[in-house]
Structure formats: C-alpha cells, structure tokens
Design an enzyme around this catalytic site. Structure first.
Site, PDB file in Angstrom:
ATOM      1  N   LYS A   1      -0.770   7.228  -8.695  1.00 38.89           N
ATOM      2  CA  LYS A   1      -0.017   7.071  -7.452  1.00 38.89           C
ATOM      3  C   LYS A   1       1.235   7.941  -7.458  1.00 38.89           C
ATOM      4  O   LYS A   1       1.564   8.549  -6.447  1.00 38.89           O
ATOM      5  CB  LYS A   1       0.357   5.602  -7.222  1.00 38.89           C
TER       6      LYS A   1
ATOM      7  N   LYS B   1     -13.479   6.095  -6.346  1.00 32.99           N
ATOM      8  CA  LYS B   1     -13.437   4.672  -6.013  1.00 32.99           C
ATOM      9  C   LYS B   1     -13.154   4.467  -4.525  1.00 32.99           C
ATOM     10  O   LYS B   1     -12.309   5.143  -3.958  1.00 32.99           O
ATOM     11  CB  LYS B   1     -12.318   4.036  -6.852  1.00 32.99           C
TER      12      LYS B   1
ATOM     13  N   LYS C   1      -8.634   1.440   0.253  1.00 33.74           N
ATOM     14  CA  LYS C   1      -8.057   1.366   1.589  1.00 33.74           C
ATOM     15  C   LYS C   1      -7.224   2.603   1.907  1.00 33.74           C
ATOM     16  O   LYS C   1      -7.069   2.985   3.050  1.00 33.74           O
ATOM     17  CB  LYS C   1      -7.158   0.115   1.692  1.00 33.74           C
TER      18      LYS C   1
HETATM   19  P1  TYM Z   1      -5.990  -4.508  -5.005  1.00 35.46           P
HETATM   20  O1  TYM Z   1      -5.351  -5.149  -3.837  1.00 35.46           O
HETATM   21  O2  TYM Z   1      -5.943  -3.017  -5.129  1.00 35.46           O
HETATM   22  O3  TYM Z   1      -7.512  -4.913  -5.088  1.00 35.46           O
HETATM   23  C1  TYM Z   1      -7.913  -6.264  -5.052  1.00 35.46           C
HETATM   24  C2  TYM Z   1      -9.146  -6.490  -5.931  1.00 35.46           C
HETATM   25  O4  TYM Z   1     -10.240  -5.674  -5.476  1.00 35.46           O
HETATM   26  C3  TYM Z   1     -10.753  -4.906  -6.551  1.00 35.46           C
HETATM   27  N1  TYM Z   1     -11.199  -3.589  -6.017  1.00 35.46           N
HETATM   28  C4  TYM Z   1     -12.409  -3.069  -6.245  1.00 35.46           C
HETATM   29  N2  TYM Z   1     -13.467  -3.521  -6.948  1.00 35.46           N
HETATM   30  C5  TYM Z   1     -14.579  -2.746  -6.979  1.00 35.46           C
HETATM   31  N3  TYM Z   1     -14.653  -1.549  -6.343  1.00 35.46           N
HETATM   32  C6  TYM Z   1     -13.619  -1.048  -5.621  1.00 35.46           C
HETATM   33  N4  TYM Z   1     -13.722   0.111  -4.998  1.00 35.46           N
HETATM   34  C7  TYM Z   1     -12.425  -1.835  -5.550  1.00 35.46           C
HETATM   35  N5  TYM Z   1     -11.207  -1.660  -4.941  1.00 35.46           N
HETATM   36  C8  TYM Z   1     -10.496  -2.748  -5.230  1.00 35.46           C
HETATM   37  C9  TYM Z   1      -9.574  -4.747  -7.504  1.00 35.46           C
HETATM   38  O5  TYM Z   1     -10.002  -4.462  -8.811  1.00 35.46           O
HETATM   39  C10 TYM Z   1      -8.922  -6.107  -7.397  1.00 35.46           C
HETATM   40  O6  TYM Z   1      -9.559  -7.047  -8.223  1.00 35.46           O
HETATM   41  N6  TYM Z   1      -2.775  -5.232  -8.731  1.00 35.46           N
HETATM   42  C11 TYM Z   1      -3.816  -5.867  -7.956  1.00 35.46           C
HETATM   43  C12 TYM Z   1      -3.386  -7.119  -7.252  1.00 35.46           C
HETATM   44  C13 TYM Z   1      -2.741  -8.145  -8.130  1.00 35.46           C
HETATM   45  C14 TYM Z   1      -3.413  -9.020  -9.021  1.00 35.46           C
HETATM   46  C15 TYM Z   1      -2.386  -9.854  -9.565  1.00 35.46           C
HETATM   47  C16 TYM Z   1      -4.741  -9.161  -9.410  1.00 35.46           C
HETATM   48  C17 TYM Z   1      -1.432  -8.470  -8.176  1.00 35.46           C
HETATM   49  N7  TYM Z   1      -1.212  -9.485  -9.031  1.00 35.46           N
HETATM   50  C18 TYM Z   1      -2.710 -10.809 -10.501  1.00 35.46           C
HETATM   51  C19 TYM Z   1      -5.044 -10.149 -10.352  1.00 35.46           C
HETATM   52  C20 TYM Z   1      -4.025 -10.967 -10.895  1.00 35.46           C
HETATM   53  C21 TYM Z   1      -4.283  -4.899  -6.892  1.00 35.46           C
HETATM   54  O7  TYM Z   1      -3.587  -4.020  -6.478  1.00 35.46           O
HETATM   55  O8  TYM Z   1      -5.477  -5.168  -6.366  1.00 35.46           O
END
Ligand code: TYM
Length: 334
Positions: free
Chosen positions: A114, A197, A200
């Site tokens: 990022k 990947k 969004k």
């Molecule tokens: P975020 O918001 O980017 O994504 C949420 C969840 O979706 C999964 N994900 C995917 N899985 C498979 N293929 C994809 N293309 C794909 N894009 C997203 C992510 O792996 C995630 O599980 N840092 C985290 C949010 C967070 C969090 C936490 C998660 C904050 N605190 C505590 C677990 C525990 C995030 O940005 O996810």
C-alpha cells in the site's frame, strides 16, 4: 464446556463487499458461528488509514454490518459490532505499539504494497500501525481462532508474536490466537486480471463482483471474465488462472468438488461454464442482497442491534484492557 472464542472483522471500505470477502471470510464465519463464541467487527478505525469521506464512511459501516447479517451472521447469536464503539481497541493498540519493533511493522507486506502504491507523502502513520490495531482487536477478546483469507495471515502471525512477547515480559495476559485459513478458497482473483487478488480497491471494476450489485451486472462481469484459448474447463493455476478462479468460485458456492465440475463441462465450451458460474453467483447473492437492503431501509433498528452488541463486546474488552494497564504499571485511577 465453554465454547472457544472466534474473532474476525472487515473494513467498511467500499459500498459493497466483494466475492473474495464473501467466500474467503463470510462463508467461513457463517459456518463457524455455532461452534464458537464468535465476535465479528466492522473495523471502521482501520478504514480511516486511507482517506474517507465522513458521511460515506458512516453509510459504508452500516452497509457492511447489514451484509454480515444478510450473509447469515446472526446478531443475537454472534457479537456483531462496530470497532469504534469499543474504545478499548485503540487503547490496547497504543500499549501494543510500544512493544512492536519499527522494523517488524515495516516488514508487513500489505503495508509495503500500500505504501508503495500511495507514495511516502500520502502514506499515513496509521497505515503503518494498522496491524497493531488489528492485533489489539484480536487480543482484547482472548481469541482462540481467527478465520481470514490468505492475505491476513502475516498480520495474525504478528498478533501471535506480540501476545507471546507481552506474556513473557509482563506475565500471562493474552491467549495466543491461531489463524484459520481455508486453503482452497483463501484467495479469489480478479476476473479481468486472474493472477492478482480481487480487491475493492482494484483499478478495473469489471473484474470485481460486489454482493450488493444488480444481479445482471454480476452476470455480465462473469460472462466477460478473462479465460484462455485452450477451451477446456480444467483446474490449472499456472496455465489457466482465469478458468481456475471460476472453478474455485463455483465449487465454493455450490459445495461441489472441482473434479466433478470439470467432468460436467468436459467437451463443452466456456460459454456454458460461465453461464453456470453466473447463475450460481447470482442465486447465492440474491437473498444476501435482499436481506441487506431490507436492513438498510431501517437504519435505526440496525443501529440499535449494533449498540446492544457493542455493550457485550465492551464488557469483555474492558476486562482485558484493565488487566493490561495494571500489568504494564499504569497507576489505577481511584
Ligand atoms: P479486509 O477488509 O481487507 O478483508 C476482509 C476479509 O476478506 C478476506 N479477503 C479475501 N479472501 C479471499 N480472496 C480475496 N480476494 C479476498 N479479499 C479479502 C480477507 O482475508 C479478510 O479475511 N485487516 C483486515 C480486517 C481486520 C481483521 C481484524 C480481521 C481488522 N481487524 C481482526 C481479522 C481479525 C482486513 O483488512 O480485511
């Protein structure tokens, strides 16, 4: 016997979640919520690490919560809440940041990606400390398991390191969590660029399937998904990334094994195959979307549900935080 604890969250960073979030996370959550004492947050504080329009962020936070419920997370069974409603999160993050190495945080690949995309001047300190806040999310709840997609694995590893470091320095305080990653669906790829990947924040929105989009929009995107000239429906990540990605999506949604799908489409063209994928995705998304739209039509009720759950979450989080403050030597207020 007490149930083990589960924690996970998502950022409210778009008008809708995408199919990677759905398959990589939400489907897992739904399947696990009965077996665990589950906590699911909408991590709005994390979303602030990149610029957000204030009114839109509020709206996206509600929309994300509505999609959790639409996808089958039950707010009376699981604790579904908004991260910023529980002030212990940034408070614990501060404490954890004091035991996190600068180099350690700098090695996080998501930060490196990022920050190189935005450039040093627009990369915030918040983006740098993002994984520390994520560690706080998880550790506040004495979490056993963290179901996430592959891209979050390194962050959960940092969380484990911080928990172990804190425990050895100040005495047993945190449970050390484990990531749960469903290997075969851990990474859903962009339909137009099937080696990167799905996200969004992708530049080309025609490669991203959104839960809340009109069914016809998603069907069209699937019919136009990039494939190859070979013409056979066969799983081969290296040679056939587009077809393989569609196979993973269809398999995850229908629960059918990939070889069975390959057999079904043997000798048939990509057109038929894509139609089957489109139909499965549209049918899967429809009830989720309808329920989410229904919930969004009554924001007061949604806010009420979130408040009840925030109180439940805060009770657990505040207990851990008080213990942490004590352990590190902060003077207790009388
Ligand atoms: P975020 O918001 O980017 O994504 C949420 C969840 O979706 C999964 N994900 C995917 N899985 C498979 N293929 C994809 N293309 C794909 N894009 C997203 C992510 O792996 C995630 O599980 N840092 C985290 C949010 C967070 C969090 C936490 C998660 C904050 N605190 C505590 C677990 C525990 C995030 O940005 O996810």
């Amino acid at each position: 016997m007490e149930k083990a604890r589960l924690y996970s969250g998502m950022q409210p960073s778009a008008d809708s979640l995408q199919i990677g979030n759905y398959i990589g996370a939400l489907m897992q959550w739904r399947g696990l919520q009965d077996s665990y004492d589950a906590y699911f947050s909408v991590v709005d504080l994390h979303a602030l690490t990149v610029p957000q329009d204030p009114a839109e962020l509020r709206e996206k936070t509600r929309r994300t919560a509505a999609q959790y419920i639409g996808a089958g997370i039950e707010p009376t069974r699981s604790t579904l809440y908004v991260q910023s409603h529980v002030s212990a999160h940034p408070e614990l993050a501060w404490i954890l940041s004091t035991i996190t190495g600068f180099g350690e945080a700098g090695r996080m690949t998501q930060f490196k990606d990022k920050s190189s995309r935005y450039g040093a001047d627009t990369t915030s300190v918040g983006l740098f400390t993002y994984p520390v806040l994520m560690a706080a999310d998880i550790l506040l709840y004495q979490t056993d398991v963290v179901p996430v997609g592959e891209d979050q694995k390194q962050h959960v590893e940092l969380t484990r390191d911080l928990a172990e470091r804190f425990n050895s320095r100040f005495g047993e305080t945190f449970r050390v969590p484990n990531a749960v990653i469903q290997q075969d669906t851990a990474r859903i790829y962009d339909l137009q660029n099937p080696t990167s990947k799905m996200s969004k924040s992708s530049d080309n929105q025609s490669g991203v399937l959104y839960l809340l989009d009109e069914p016809s929009v998603n069907a069209k995107k699937i019919m136009r998904a990039v494939t190859d000239n070979d013409g056979t429906v066969r799983f081969d990540r290296a040679e056939k990334p587009g077809v393989s990605n569609l196979l993973v999506i269809l398999s995850a949604i229908t629960g059918r094994q990939i070889p069975a799908i390959e057999d079904e489409f043997a000798g048939r063209g990509y057109g038929d195959f894509k139609k089957a994928v489109a139909e499965a995705v549209v049918n899967e998304f429809e009830p989720v979307r309808n329920k989410a739209l229904e919930l969004m039509a009554d924001p007061a009720e949604l806010d009420r549900l979130l408040a009840v759950n925030a109180d439940k979450a805060a009770a657990v989080a505040n207990e851990t935080l008080a213990n942490v403050y004590d352990r590190v030597g902060l003077l207790r207020r009388r």
